[in-house]
Enzyme design. Structure first.
Site, short mmCIF file in Angstrom:
data_model
loop_
_atom_site.label_atom_id
_atom_site.label_comp_id
_atom_site.label_asym_id
_atom_site.label_seq_id
_atom_site.Cartn_x
_atom_site.Cartn_y
_atom_site.Cartn_z
N CYS A 9 0.84 -1.19 0.00
CA CYS A 9 0.05 0.01 0.08
C CYS A 9 1.04 1.31 -0.02
O CYS A 9 1.49 1.38 -1.02
CB CYS A 9 -0.75 0.10 0.95
SG CYS A 9 -2.42 0.94 0.67
N HIS A 55 -3.58 -5.09 0.10
CA HIS A 55 -3.08 -5.50 1.42
C HIS A 55 -3.31 -7.23 1.31
O HIS A 55 -4.15 -7.86 1.64
CB HIS A 55 -3.90 -5.21 2.61
CG HIS A 55 -3.67 -3.69 3.01
ND1 HIS A 55 -2.87 -3.11 3.89
CD2 HIS A 55 -4.22 -2.49 2.29
CE1 HIS A 55 -2.78 -1.83 3.98
NE2 HIS A 55 -3.91 -1.70 2.94
N GLU A 90 -1.82 -9.06 3.21
CA GLU A 90 -1.78 -9.79 4.66
C GLU A 90 -2.96 -10.34 5.04
O GLU A 90 -3.20 -10.98 5.92
CB GLU A 90 -1.02 -8.70 5.36
CG GLU A 90 -1.83 -7.41 5.97
CD GLU A 90 -1.52 -6.33 4.82
OE1 GLU A 90 -1.00 -6.54 3.71
OE2 GLU A 90 -1.65 -5.19 5.16
N1 GLN Z 1 -1.87 6.65 2.67
C1 GLN Z 1 -1.90 5.87 1.41
C2 GLN Z 1 -3.52 6.11 0.75
O1 GLN Z 1 -4.41 6.42 1.36
C3 GLN Z 1 -1.83 4.41 1.83
C4 GLN Z 1 -2.71 3.82 2.64
C5 GLN Z 1 -2.15 2.49 3.36
O2 GLN Z 1 -1.15 2.21 3.16
N2 GLN Z 1 -3.13 1.78 3.76
O3 GLN Z 1 -3.69 5.80 -0.31
#
Ligand code: GLN
Length: 532
Positions: free
Chosen positions: A384, A510, A512
């Site tokens: 992410c 994600h 995970e």
């Molecule tokens: N802050 C980033 C976004 O909103 C990544 C979010 C995250 O790592 N879950 O796109």
């Protein structure tokens, strides 16, 4: 079987006794016996969901397939049971009040005074039974967050009391998880805190049917008899829960203690088949007897609280076991990294993960870590925000766009390689408004990611507002970083990789969240293998 049975799990004496793990372990055993089981968490705080909480407060925010931002215990439920949870599996006081107040405005209670009892408790009872009423589950386990005696838990305990009375003793039972501390000076286990917390529960009209006692030493017969006598439960209903080497030992420990048998006998249910936990124990054997070790750096800004990265650490455990590799995690604070100290700080690592996150704190350290992994050909997984940092690093250091950045960190950057998603531009409210839950992604032929997943179309869970800016796609691709996973409806870049680097993958999603004991996530499995 038509009628769903309900098990409530309350906690006494202190928090952090592991209600989530006990609930998940019991559910696992019941599942092995042939029952279909789900677990629900009721959280007494007033946030509608933990999505707006800083990870330092409650650890990681877990995301379900249907896009609910939930308590991290739901991650344990999924990892143990290998079935997805949903919005209905996590309910907070905020959500309960919100529904009741919405109904009040719609006139659902016209003429009546709306009160905690019966309106709030009715809503809690309704939320508990939603999962049972789907007809999908033989047994629903409901974990009540917090500790008995907390003011904010009172309506929940009252709802449990009412439900138990309404459903009848054969259809509902209460497991109270409590602590039996060992006083080293006296050389004794002490039952008094448990007696007090059971008394507290009984003052609210709820008598526990089973006590699960967390302890650092075995409970002898005497202690069990004492607990049974003073807490008004049968001796067979005193279950010892001794400290375990790993949370994944707990189902076996509960099996030895016959928690599942006690539950089934009290609920008047057939015993089903004896749990054998074959695949589970294969996982445990490999986990406990690794043939190799790898050192993986987890670069994040919440590393002081390991729970902030719970699903990532568990996914590494699953992946490690599947490779028979012990994964040593090095927790590295991104704020502690500088361009100068990165080579020294990261030199002993076999692999680097740059973690998810929000906001600007520590991002320069993350970018330096990506650069180090890319240039020194160290396996790299960016998750992410970690993927976004990989794109920024590439733009800055390979495309020479020195001010490349994410709009999240610098609204005025001339090179916003990471941009706010179009649909996010109109959004002003913070709660539950990110791009959440499962979205599809199509993988590019001849990419590393395609060989890892062994399939063309995948679906993974998301939680973000920003995305790869496709205005830069051509430039970045020509320079060597490839977009190898795209959401075909919107063109959103989900995956980047660098061919020629031994293992460099950044994912906007994600992975995970979907790793479980029985289904370790392929991306983590391959990453850990590459680290060796
Ligand atoms: N802050 C980033 C976004 O909103 C990544 C979010 C995250 O790592 N879950 O796109």
């Amino acid at each position: 079987m038509s009628k769903t049975k309900y098990i409530f799990v309350t906690g006494g004496v202190t928090s952090s006794l592991g209600k989530g793990i006990i609930s998940a372990s019991l559910a696992k055993l019941l599942q092995e016996r042939g029952y279909s089981v789900t677990i629900q968490k009721l959280d007494p705080y007033i946030n509608i969901d933990p999505g707006t909480l800083n990870p330092y407060e409650h650890g990681e925010c877990f995301v379900t397939e249907d896009g609910a931002e939930t308590d991290l215990d739901l991650g344990h439920y999924e990892r143990f049971l290998n079935i997805p949870t949903s919005q209905a599996n996590n309910v907070t006081t905020g959500r309960i009040y919100q529904s009741v107040i919405d109904k009040e405005r719609k006139g659902a209670f016209l003429g009546k005074t709306v009160q905690v009892i019966p309106h709030i408790t009715d809503e809690i009872k309704h939320r508990v039974q939603i999962l049972g009423n789907t007809g999908e589950y033989d047994i629903v386990i409901t974990e009540i967050g917090g500790t008995v005696g907390d003011i904010e838990s009172l309506p929940y305990v009252e709802a449990v009391r009412q439900l138990k009375w309404e459903l009848g003793d054969d259809n509902a039972l209460v497991i109270h998880l409590t602590l039996v501390p060992y006083l080293a000076a006296a050389g004794e286990l002490k039952t008094k805190p448990t007696q007090h917390s059971v008394k507290m529960l009984m003052q609210s009209g709820v008598a526990p049917d089973i006590l699960v006692c967390r302890t650092e030493h075995h409970l002898n017969d005497n202690i069990k008899r004492k607990l049974a006598l003073f807490c008004n439960v049968k001796k067979e209903s005193i279950i010892e829960s001794i400290d375990a080497e790993t949370i994944y030992d707990v189902p076996n420990l509960m099996l030895e203690e016959k928690l599942d048998l006690e539950v089934l006998s009290q609920l008047k249910l057939p015993l089903g088949k004896e749990p054998r936990l074959i695949k589970w124990n294969e996982f445990l054997t490999k986990f406990k007897n690794p043939k190799h070790t790898v050192e993986i750096g987890l670069i994040g800004k919440y590393v002081e609280l390991h729970d902030a990265y719970k699903s990532i650490t568990e996914a590494l455990i699953h992946a490690g076991s599947s490779n028979e590799i012990k994964v040593n995690i090095h927790w590295i604070h991104s704020e502690s990294l500088t361009t100068k100290n990165v080579p020294e700080k990261l030199k002993n690592l076999n692999g680097i993960i740059v973690a998810p996150g929000f906001g600007g704190r520590g991002i320069e350290g993350k970018i330096d870590a990506v650069k180090y992994a890319r240039e020194n050909k160290i396996p790299f997984l960016g998750i992410c925000l970690g993927m976004q940092m990989a794109v920024i690093e590439y733009a800055r250091n390979v495309l020479n766009l020195a001010d490349a950045n994410s709009i999240e960190m610098d609204e005025n950057t001339k090179n916003p390689v990471i941009n706010l998603m179009e649909e996010q531009k109109k959004i002003t409210e913070k709660g539950g408004t990110m791009r959440l839950g499962a979205w599809d992604c199509t993988l590019t032929e001849n990419s590393k990611i395609k060989t890892i997943y062994k399939t063309k179309n995948i679906s993974e869970r998301h939680r973000h507002r920003y995305e790869f800016n496709n205005d830069y796609l051509e430039q970045i691709t020509n320079a060597g970083m490839k977009a190898t996973g795209i959401n075909s409806e919107t063109g959103l870049v989900e995956i980047v990789e660098i061919p020629g680097h031994p293992w460099f993958v950044g994912v906007q999603y994600h992975p995970e969240y979907k790793s479980t004991v029985l289904n370790p996530h392929p991306l983590f499995v391959d990453f850990v293998k590459a680290c060796l």
